[in-house]
Design a protein around this motif. Structure first.
Motif, PDB file in Angstrom:
ATOM      1  N   LEU A  53       0.966  -0.840  -0.199  1.00 29.26           N
ATOM      2  CA  LEU A  53       0.154   0.146  -0.110  1.00 29.26           C
ATOM      3  C   LEU A  53       0.476   1.631   0.336  1.00 29.26           C
ATOM      4  O   LEU A  53       1.846   1.077   0.734  1.00 29.26           O
ATOM      5  N   ILE A  54       0.878   1.966  -0.927  1.00 35.72           N
ATOM      6  CA  ILE A  54       1.572   3.549  -1.097  1.00 35.72           C
ATOM      7  C   ILE A  54      -0.145   4.419  -0.727  1.00 35.72           C
ATOM      8  O   ILE A  54      -0.487   4.810  -1.377  1.00 35.72           O
ATOM      9  N   ILE A  55      -0.086   5.723   0.035  1.00 31.04           N
ATOM     10  CA  ILE A  55       0.229   6.360   0.871  1.00 31.04           C
ATOM     11  C   ILE A  55       0.219   7.458   0.351  1.00 31.04           C
ATOM     12  O   ILE A  55       1.038   7.798   1.288  1.00 31.04           O
ATOM     13  N   ASP A  56       0.316   8.810  -0.481  1.00 31.33           N
ATOM     14  CA  ASP A  56       0.639   9.663  -0.645  1.00 31.33           C
ATOM     15  C   ASP A  56      -0.248  10.835  -0.687  1.00 31.33           C
ATOM     16  O   ASP A  56      -1.124  11.497  -1.123  1.00 31.33           O
ATOM     17  N   GLU A  57       0.265  11.905   0.614  1.00 33.06           N
ATOM     18  CA  GLU A  57      -0.769  12.835   1.515  1.00 33.06           C
ATOM     19  C   GLU A  57      -2.118  12.019   1.859  1.00 33.06           C
ATOM     20  O   GLU A  57      -2.453  13.809   1.428  1.00 33.06           O
ATOM     21  N   ALA A  58      -2.265  10.911   1.516  1.00 33.34           N
ATOM     22  CA  ALA A  58      -3.452  10.471   2.261  1.00 33.34           C
ATOM     23  C   ALA A  58      -4.751  11.253   3.094  1.00 33.34           C
ATOM     24  O   ALA A  58      -5.336  11.472   2.867  1.00 33.34           O
ATOM     25  N   THR A  59      -4.117  11.574   3.931  1.00 35.25           N
ATOM     26  CA  THR A  59      -4.837  12.442   5.275  1.00 35.25           C
ATOM     27  C   THR A  59      -4.096  13.933   5.392  1.00 35.25           C
ATOM     28  O   THR A  59      -4.916  14.692   5.803  1.00 35.25           O
ATOM     29  N   ALA A  60      -4.214  14.021   4.095  1.00 34.48           N
ATOM     30  CA  ALA A  60      -3.421  16.672   4.110  1.00 34.48           C
ATOM     31  C   ALA A  60      -5.024  16.794   4.628  1.00 34.48           C
ATOM     32  O   ALA A  60      -4.890  17.960   5.069  1.00 34.48           O
ATOM     33  N   ASN A  61      -6.152  16.157   4.006  1.00 36.80           N
ATOM     34  CA  ASN A  61      -7.674  16.795   3.885  1.00 36.80           C
ATOM     35  C   ASN A  61      -8.108  16.623   5.108  1.00 36.80           C
ATOM     36  O   ASN A  61      -9.528  17.156   4.939  1.00 36.80           O
ATOM     37  N   VAL A  62      -7.784  16.016   5.878  1.00 40.30           N
ATOM     38  CA  VAL A  62      -8.663  15.488   6.551  1.00 40.30           C
ATOM     39  C   VAL A  62      -8.268  16.039   8.439  1.00 40.30           C
ATOM     40  O   VAL A  62      -7.400  16.344   8.704  1.00 40.30           O
ATOM     41  N   ASP A  63      -9.856  15.995   9.362  1.00 38.68           N
ATOM     42  CA  ASP A  63      -9.286  16.020  10.504  1.00 38.68           C
ATOM     43  C   ASP A  63      -8.277  15.829  11.125  1.00 38.68           C
ATOM     44  O   ASP A  63      -8.242  15.237  11.155  1.00 38.68           O
ATOM     45  N   PRO A  64      -7.943  15.988  12.363  1.00 40.57           N
ATOM     46  CA  PRO A  64      -6.838  14.935  12.878  1.00 40.57           C
ATOM     47  C   PRO A  64      -7.661  13.860  13.422  1.00 40.57           C
ATOM     48  O   PRO A  64      -6.988  12.528  13.377  1.00 40.57           O
ATOM     49  N   ARG A  65      -8.513  13.670  14.104  1.00 35.65           N
ATOM     50  CA  ARG A  65      -9.627  12.742  14.893  1.00 35.65           C
ATOM     51  C   ARG A  65      -9.530  11.791  13.703  1.00 35.65           C
ATOM     52  O   ARG A  65      -9.016  10.610  13.526  1.00 35.65           O
ATOM     53  N   THR A  66     -10.368  12.695  12.509  1.00 37.33           N
ATOM     54  CA  THR A  66     -10.747  11.235  10.842  1.00 37.33           C
ATOM     55  C   THR A  66      -8.867  10.682  10.675  1.00 37.33           C
ATOM     56  O   THR A  66      -8.747   9.616  10.215  1.00 37.33           O
ATOM     57  N   ASP A  67      -7.955  11.296  10.697  1.00 33.43           N
ATOM     58  CA  ASP A  67      -6.714  11.046  10.539  1.00 33.43           C
ATOM     59  C   ASP A  67      -6.653   9.891  11.265  1.00 33.43           C
ATOM     60  O   ASP A  67      -5.751   9.227  11.023  1.00 33.43           O
ATOM     61  N   GLN A  68      -6.792  10.025  12.585  1.00 36.96           N
ATOM     62  CA  GLN A  68      -6.671   8.831  13.879  1.00 36.96           C
ATOM     63  C   GLN A  68      -6.763   8.195  13.492  1.00 36.96           C
ATOM     64  O   GLN A  68      -6.674   6.567  13.297  1.00 36.96           O
ATOM     65  N   LEU A  69      -8.248   7.931  12.984  1.00 37.44           N
ATOM     66  CA  LEU A  69      -9.291   6.810  12.629  1.00 37.44           C
ATOM     67  C   LEU A  69      -8.893   6.207  11.444  1.00 37.44           C
ATOM     68  O   LEU A  69      -8.393   4.730  11.231  1.00 37.44           O
ATOM     69  N   ILE A  70      -8.160   7.195  10.204  1.00 41.84           N
ATOM     70  CA  ILE A  70      -7.318   5.901   8.945  1.00 41.84           C
ATOM     71  C   ILE A  70      -6.407   5.550   9.575  1.00 41.84           C
ATOM     72  O   ILE A  70      -5.875   4.408   9.168  1.00 41.84           O
ATOM     73  N   GLN A  71      -5.678   6.076  10.000  1.00 39.46           N
ATOM     74  CA  GLN A  71      -3.631   5.775  10.840  1.00 39.46           C
ATOM     75  C   GLN A  71      -4.438   4.634  11.438  1.00 39.46           C
ATOM     76  O   GLN A  71      -3.550   3.402  11.233  1.00 39.46           O
ATOM     77  N   GLN A  72      -5.156   3.977  12.383  1.00 39.66           N
ATOM     78  CA  GLN A  72      -5.751   3.073  12.855  1.00 39.66           C
ATOM     79  C   GLN A  72      -6.657   2.018  11.606  1.00 39.66           C
ATOM     80  O   GLN A  72      -6.015   1.264  11.973  1.00 39.66           O
ATOM     81  N   THR A  73      -7.358   2.377  10.930  1.00 42.65           N
ATOM     82  CA  THR A  73      -7.505   1.568   9.991  1.00 42.65           C
ATOM     83  C   THR A  73      -6.605   0.753   9.089  1.00 42.65           C
ATOM     84  O   THR A  73      -6.396  -0.201   9.306  1.00 42.65           O
ATOM     85  N   ILE A  74      -5.477   1.590   9.142  1.00 44.93           N
ATOM     86  CA  ILE A  74      -4.445   1.052   8.134  1.00 44.93           C
ATOM     87  C   ILE A  74      -3.642   0.722   8.871  1.00 44.93           C
ATOM     88  O   ILE A  74      -2.906  -0.964   8.243  1.00 44.93           O
ATOM     89  N   ARG A  75      -3.952   0.740  10.086  1.00 43.32           N
ATOM     90  CA  ARG A  75      -2.810  -0.591  10.646  1.00 43.32           C
ATOM     91  C   ARG A  75      -3.571  -2.005  11.216  1.00 43.32           C
ATOM     92  O   ARG A  75      -2.737  -2.637  11.047  1.00 43.32           O
ATOM     93  N   GLU A  76      -5.328  -1.686  11.186  1.00 48.44           N
ATOM     94  CA  GLU A  76      -5.667  -3.379  11.563  1.00 48.44           C
ATOM     95  C   GLU A  76      -6.042  -3.590  10.451  1.00 48.44           C
ATOM     96  O   GLU A  76      -5.780  -4.734  10.577  1.00 48.44           O
TER      97      GLU A  76
END
Length: 1459
Positions: free
Chosen positions: A1292-1315
């Protein structure tokens, strides 16, 4: 805004004498230039005032507004564009109709003079030779008069058609800038482009024939009177056939118009999808979606071609009978005349035919064309009316603007109880009960989760979203910086000043504040350097800074900043916030939408939005005291505060990444045993398991490779040399232009010379090949022979009738004479019948045989039926073949386009490529077949006329030969210029559509800056440039046509006078045949040559299409049988690179240089670096968007040796710019229909989008508007993440994928990626360092090189490392980032300690020894270095297994590691 293409060259037409205007002599200098060299844009004449785009638009707009006013006053139900056009252009057009009527009256006089000439050959007529010469002169003068009268009329109506088209296009553009967002959701870019390119073209044609709708009845009456005088009531039979054919042709025309309306819908859809495909080609390639989109285009094109094919069947049924109608009408007319007992004479036959020919032309060609084009034009007008009547972004009464600019202290925004809604059909409003106030000197921050309404809040202030309730009081001018920065194809300066007056002092200050001044100083052309369309030559961060600089330069009172810091790294973000938002704008009212929570403490007030409502508000301290846990988001520590005090002055930002910061320390290269841990051992074991697929490298082999590779040297020198030699390659020190592929838009290629025979060969080959051409030629020749035989047989029959009548007349006269004589001499009756020269009883050679009319009639009937059948068959087969060619070439062009490398799309504007698929394909589909058919038909008719005339009267060949030579000389002289004019018309057309496309993309910014007038003026300039080319095309065509008609007039003169000279060997029938044919050539010859030139100029569209069928192609999509990777590849996700370099094209500079790296199985790697360091290029290299050099392996398989789909399908990517396509949500997530609906809902739930989609009326089947504009940028990014979740690739390659989301959503996305991607290798490019601080390793790129590659915690141990400097530049967040890195390190290594573990330090020392020798290798590449002098083989095996592919971990900086 681009002044580069403006030139001053007044049009001489208005200042020349009437004769020069009449005969177009004023074009002679241009033809002289065009004959000597290819024409350029500077050779074109400036538009005349009456053709100016702005002037024409104003005239039509005034009348259109009158129509709208009538609708408002309920005086009529809907506004009529037709009446607006009539009031604007009707008077001028009506006067030209009188000229057309005079021309048609001349065509009536000419046959009457012909009748006098034919009577000269009747022995019984009393016409002298002098009178015959006068009749011949009269016929010739009529021909000359036709040439003089016809072309001013034709040029005049063509100009009016052009003016109508220009006015409508300009009015459409102005309307586009005023469309509401709801209307834009219903109107796609493709539809607007199709309206401007194809629909309005109907005006250019329809005006040519409309006058014949009233001229035809008048001509019919005049013709009926004259012909009745000649042959009596028999004329009614011919008129009856004519009248029967007219409704048939009219019905066919209506049927064609109906098909055209349906075809336009399919064409709109195809152009819309092509626009999306071209815009999102990079994503399509990385997702391996070429085939599904190819299938979609094929499906749409198939529907379109089905209707086009049927339309040409209808056209064939119109044109086939038309060309045979002359023979059919003549047949019924004279058949009736004969059956009524009348005798045929040459004068009656050929005068009648000469009178019927123009009437037939008007009634069966001009009138059906007028009806057909009226129906098509009516459809076009209805489509334009629908567009022009769409909802506009009105001055909302809820949004109050001060008419005069208030004092600075009074500026600001006050919103009271605002409720607003994008879509009225949705139940829940977008914003609800919003209250806030923005005052001068105050910073209002707006935060909240994705989709909560942050951007909608700014849109409501701008008036883009309808306010249902409440008021917004705006005082002062507004400047706006969009969340998705918009950069148009112009110079950097033009993008910043945005049409305002250039002020150097302020401009330079803003460049410094936005950290752009150093970037510009590196460019050879400075700030006048052109940036590509959509800013392709800039990185996302650079586009964001240009957008911010534009807002700063505007000198507004209120600034709306929609997350301008998300696309830049921490250092640049800090600089922009301090110098711009809190510096230059400190006295202004500012509303900042942001996800960068570290800046909230500087805000005077914070609004927290949730579900469109204000959940909380207050200052940072107030909200923190109220329980808003900012501390958990920022986690500032005392150490961090101390670090912040030690921050360097922001003025020194440009020096952050200078070479002195690359000083190496031991901790920078720590490769402790603990760092490798379980992941390394697992990777090594996996690689051993697949040892047969991997290249094993021994230490001796390593030494040999290092020894032999003399190309390895200090890479900073290498990039600097390239930068100095190539202005497109710029230094990538911080804040520089993107070196990944800085590229100026290439000028559109314009071929020189004629359309080659090879183009025609490819065109006909696509239509059916050699057998089809041979069969078509057979039909054409057979049909032409039928035409000639039909007329020749009638002439032959009439001569037999005349001969018989002459003999009978002589016999009767002799009988009368003998009877009188015998009566006088008392002769007996028997004496009369004993005369030797007369035998009435029959049986002797002097018998007079009556004409067998049935015999002649049957033969004539058979020939006429054959002509009708073959004429129809030829037309249908001809169109069938050309439609096949259009279908095949479009398919070939699309295949070539989707296989072209990404560099092609970066260097060619969307409008240029789309122009091939809209205008050029439209020309090939609709214009070329008709022009080609007319040319072929007229060509064979002219050859037949010349051959028949020459055979009958060989004297005609004497003047014909020099006339043919003169014709070819003039044609050659003309074509050398006309080709260039037509190609100029094609290349000047592209900027019109590019500007339109760019304007639609940046609509919100244009309206926010009140730049509508500026962009309308720019559109008018592009439009005028195209008008210059089109005007020349019309004028040069008339220059050629009038000369051709004079050649035809000379030919008619020669035939008429030669006929008188050869009177002794000719009869009236043959003279009538040759003269009628010659007179028919008058219009036909110039039409044939015009259509031949038109065919050749239309073939330039085919040439441009064929050019795009031979584009450079990427590698094969599918692997060969010997190179296909295993079905379960990749199993581990191990990525290795050895001396890997990358550039975007053969001519482009190298942007990644000699990279050595290894990403372990299931490893999570963060990739960071300054703007332009090469981060995105690394992704492009892995996806092979251009071919890399060196070795790149995934699980031991070389990615350069397998098919692109095998490679790209093995990796999932979440791109920096989220790309959505029009269609359903389901189609965007799963275009292959591989996954079930529950899987799709599960993916949406995992990315926090399920509730948002569930609220939509259609759920998964809800439509996504063009570009995904009905979703927020953050939601679009989440949909792209959902795609990756569904694909479940090992990489999986992520190119600045969370630049336009809020920190909470960013945290949820990162958690989704980890899981969800725990078993995957993940590469994450990030500016927000908090998203990669828990990565297992960090790759730091700079100047296209890997400078550092280690665990975050270990890199932070060296305070002078590049990564440490980047963390320090994050300001208040630095302590939190360090804590994240430390926690992640101890979580991965619970038993290790950087400070206290002696084993770790021991290993570090061992590895540092390797690093030191790597330095020696870097500095002395030619010297052999014995690595074993420092460490043993066993020591090395502690770090990398002998079976491993890569030992990059030994030395991850400056490419000193050798694999």
């Amino acid at each position: 805004m681009d002044e580069s293409k403006q030139h001053v060259k007044p049009c001489p037409m208005t200042s020349v004498n009437p004769l020069s205007r009449l005969f177009f002599w004023w074009l002679n200098p241009l033809f002289n230039v065009g004959y000597k060299r290819p024409l350029e844009e500077t050779d074109m004449f400036n538009v005349l005032p009456e053709d100016d785009s702005e002037n024409l638009c104003h005239r039509l707009e005034v009348e259109w507004n009158k129509e709208l006013e009538k609708v408002k006053k309920n005086e009529k139900e809907s506004a009529s564009l037709s009446w607006a056009l009539i009031r604007t252009f009707g008077k001028q057009y009506g006067l030209l109709g009188l000229i057309a009527f005079i021309e048609e009256l001349t065509k009536v006089c000419q046959p009457l003079l012909l009748g006098g000439l034919i009577r000269y050959f009747d022995p019984k007529a009393n016409v002298t030779q002098t009178e015959a010469y006068l009749y011949a002169m009269g016929v010739s003068l009529c021909a000359i008069n036709l040439a003089v009268v016809h072309h001013p009329y034709f040029f005049g109506v063509q100009r009016i058609g052009m003016q109508i088209r220009i006015a409508c296009c300009s009015l459409m553009y102005k309307k586009t800038l005023r469309l509401s967002n709801q209307a834009m959701g219903q109107t796609t870019t493709g539809k607007i482009v199709n309206l401007m390119s194809n629909d309005v073209r109907r005006f250019d044609l329809s005006v040519l024939f409309f006058h014949f709708l009233w001229i035809a009845p008048a001509m019919a009456v005049v013709g009926l009177i004259i012909i009745w005088h000649l042959i009596g009531p028999s004329v009614l039979a011919g008129y009856l056939v004519l009248l029967l054919l007219i409704p048939v042709q009219g019905y066919m025309g209506k049927l064609f118009a109906k098909l055209r309306r349906k075809t336009a819908v399919e064409t709109d859809e195809r152009v819309k999808v092509m626009n999306e495909i071209i815009t999102g080609m990079r994503v399509i390639k990385m997702y391996c979606w070429e085939k599904p989109f190819g299938a979609l285009i094929a499906k749409i094109r198939s529907k379109e071609m089905k209707r086009i094919r049927f339309g040409y069947h209808v056209t064939g049924c119109i044109l086939g009978p038309f060309w045979a109608s002359g023979q059919v009408i003549s047949f019924f007319t004279f058949m009736t005349y004969v059956l009524l007992g009348n005798h045929l004479t040459s004068e009656k036959i050929w005068v009648t035919i000469a009178l019927l020919n123009p009437l037939r032309l008007v009634a069966l060609l001009y009138v059906p064309y007028a009806v057909l084009l009226y129906a098509e034009t009516n459809i076009t007008i209805k489509r334009l009316e629908t567009f022009l009547s769409q909802e506009e972004i009105s001055e909302n009464s809820a949004i109050q603007h001060e008419k005069q600019r208030p004092l600075p202290a009074d500026c600001g925004i006050v919103a009271k109880d605002v409720t607003a809604q994008w879509d009225k059909e949705l139940e829940a409003p977008t914003l609800s009960e919003i209250d806030f106030e923005s005052k001068p000197g105050k910073l209002l921050a707006v935060i909240g989760p994705v989709g909560c309404g942050k951007s909608s809040l700014l849109m409501s202030i701008l008036g883009e979203i309808p306010v249902q309730k409440g008021t917004i009081d705006v005082k002062g001018q507004i400047a706006y910086s969009a969340q998705q920065p918009w950069v148009f194809s112009a110079s950097l300066r033009q993008n910043i000043i945005f049409g305002r007056k250039f002020e150097a002092t302020r401009y330079n200050k803003i460049l410094k504040m936005t950290a752009l001044s150093k970037d510009i100083s590196m460019l050879s052309e400075g700030d006048l350097t052109l940036v590509g369309e959509r800013g392709v030559s800039l990185s996302g961060g650079q586009r964001a800074r240009v957008s911010l600089a534009r807002a700063l330069y505007y000198e507004a009172d209120v600034y709306l900043l929609d997350d301008p810091l998300s696309a830049v790294d921490a250092a640049v973000g800090k600089h922009l916030f301090e110098k711009c938002i809190q510096g230059l704008l400190k006295d202004k009212a500012r509303i900042l939408v942001t996800h960068q929570l570290q800046y909230l403490k500087h805000a005077d007030e914070i609004l927290i939005l949730k579900d469109g409502k204000i959940a909380n508000r207050g200052t940072f301290s107030d909200l923190a005291a109220a329980g808003i846990d900012f501390a958990s988001l920022l986690k500032r520590t005392e150490d961090e505060k101390m670090a912040e005090k030690k921050q360097t002055n922001p003025e020194l930002l440009d020096d952050i990444f200078k070479e002195n910061l690359t000083a190496k320390t031991q901790s920078m290269f720590n490769l402790s045993h603990s760092k490798f841990g379980e992941k390394t051992e697992e990777s090594i074991s996996l690689l051993k398991k697949d040892a047969q697929q991997l290249d094993s490298l021994s230490l001796s082999g390593l030494r040999e490779r290092i020894k032999s590779d003399s190309s390895l040297g200090p890479q900073s020198n290498h990039i600097l040399e390239n930068a100095q030699s190539n202005p497109l390659l710029m230094s990538t020190e911080t804040l520089n232009f993107e070196t990944d592929h800085v590229c100026r838009n290439e000028e559109e290629k314009r071929s020189e010379g004629g359309v080659t025979v090879g183009i025609y060969k490819q065109y006909f080959k696509a239509g059916g090949g050699v057998p089809a051409i041979i069969f078509l030629l057979f039909l054409c020749i057979l049909t032409q022979v039928g035409y000639v035989m039909c007329d020749f047989w009638l002439s032959y029959w009439s001569n037999k009738e005349v001969e018989y009548n002459m003999k009978r007349s002589i016999q009767d006269e002799n009988l009368t004479s003998i009877y009188t004589t015998n009566t006088t001499h008392n002769s007996t009756d028997s004496d009369i019948y004993t005369q030797p020269w007369l035998n009435i009883s029959g049986g002797t050679e002097n018998e007079i045989t009556p004409v067998d009319r049935n015999y002649y009639l049957y033969i004539w009937s058979g020939i006429t039926i054959g002509v009708l059948v073959f004429s129809m068959a030829r037309a249908l087969y001809f169109f069938h073949m050309l439609v096949n060619a259009a279908e095949t070439l479009h398919k070939m062009m699309f295949k070539s386009i989707v296989r072209a490398p990404v560099y092609f799309f970066d260097t060619n504007p969307v409008g240029r490529i789309l122009n091939r698929f809209s205008k050029d394909v439209g020309q090939m589909d609709e214009m070329l077949p008709r022009a080609f058919f007319d040319f072929v038909q007229c060509f064979f008719l002219i050859i037949g006329i010349i051959v028949v005339t020459g055979i009958i009267n060989p004297w005609v060949f004497i003047p014909t030969l020099p006339l043919c030579v003169l014709f070819f000389v003039i044609r050659h002289y003309y074509l050398s210029t006309s080709r260039d004019v037509k190609r100029l018309e094609g290349t000047t057309r592209s900027p019109v559509f590019s500007h339109l496309s760019a304007s639609i993309q940046g609509l919100h910014s244009i309206r926010a800056f009140k730049a509508e007038e500026t962009f309308t003026h720019e559109f008018d300039k592009h439009h005028n440039l195209h008008t210059e080319a089109w005007f020349l095309y019309l004028a040069t065509t008339r220059w050629f046509a009038i000369r051709l008609d004079f050649i035809c007039a000379l030919f008619i003169t020669s035939v008429s006078f030669c006929s008188v000279l050869a009177a002794g060997s000719l009869n009236g029938g043959l003279v009538g045949l040759t003269m009628t044919y010659s007179m028919a050539m008058m219009g036909m010859f110039q039409w044939a040559v015009r259509q031949s030139a038109e065919t050749e100029t239309q073939m330039t569209s085919v040439e441009r299409i064929i050019e795009y069928t031979h584009l450079q192609s990427e590698a094969e999509l599918d692997s060969g049988p010997n190179s296909k990777p295993p079905s379960d590849w990749p199993k581990h996700g191990i990525i290795t690179g050895e001396k890997a370099s990358f550039k975007y094209s053969e001519e482009a500079p190298v942007v990644l240089k000699n990279l050595y790296f290894c990403v372990r199985a299931q490893e999570k790697v963060g990739i960071v670096g300054s703007t332009g360091a090469g981060k995105s290029s690394l992704i492009s290299m892995l996806f092979r968007l251009a071919e890399p050099s060196g070795k790149l392996l995934i699980d031991g398989v070389s990615i350069t040796e397998i098919g692109l789909h095998d490679l790209r399908g093995a990796m999932a990517i979440i791109p920096q710019d989220p790309v959505l396509f029009s269609g359903t949500i389901k189609h965007n997530l799963d275009p292959f229909n591989v996954h079930s609906d529950p899987d799709l809902w599960q993916a949406l739930e995992e990315v926090e989008l399920k509730s948002a989609v569930d609220e939509l009326p259609g759920g998964l089947d809800s439509e996504i508007s063009e570009g995904g504009t009905n979703f927020s940028v953050g939601q679009r990014q989440l949909l792209c993440l959902a795609r990756a979740v569904l694909r479940r690739n090992k990489i999986l390659i992520i190119d600045e994928a969370t630049a336009n989301v809020d920190p909470r959503t960013d945290q949820l996305i990162q958690q989704t990626i980890r899981e969800k991607f725990v078993d995957c290798t993940v590469l994450t490019i990030a500016h927000r360092l908090n998203t990669v601080m828990d990565s297992e390793r960090i790759m730091v790129l700079h100047d296209g090189c890997i400078k550092e590659f280690d665990e975050p915690q270990e890199l932070l141990q060296n305070e002078n490392s590049l990564f440490s400097e980047m963390v320090k530049s994050s300001g208040a967040e630095a302590g939190h980032l360090k804590q994240l890195a430390k926690e992640a390190f101890y979580k991965r290594h619970p038993n290790d300690s950087i400070e206290d573990n002696p084993a770790s330090n021991s290993n570090i020392n061992d590895v540092n020894s390797i690093s030191n020798h790597s330095d020696k290798l870097q500095n002395n590449p030619s010297d052999e270095v014995e690595i074993n002098d420092t460490i043993s083989k066993d020591d090395l095996n502690d770090v990398v297994s002998p079976g491993d592919v890569n030992v990059n971990e030994i030395k991850a900086s400056e490419n000193a590691v050798k694999t």
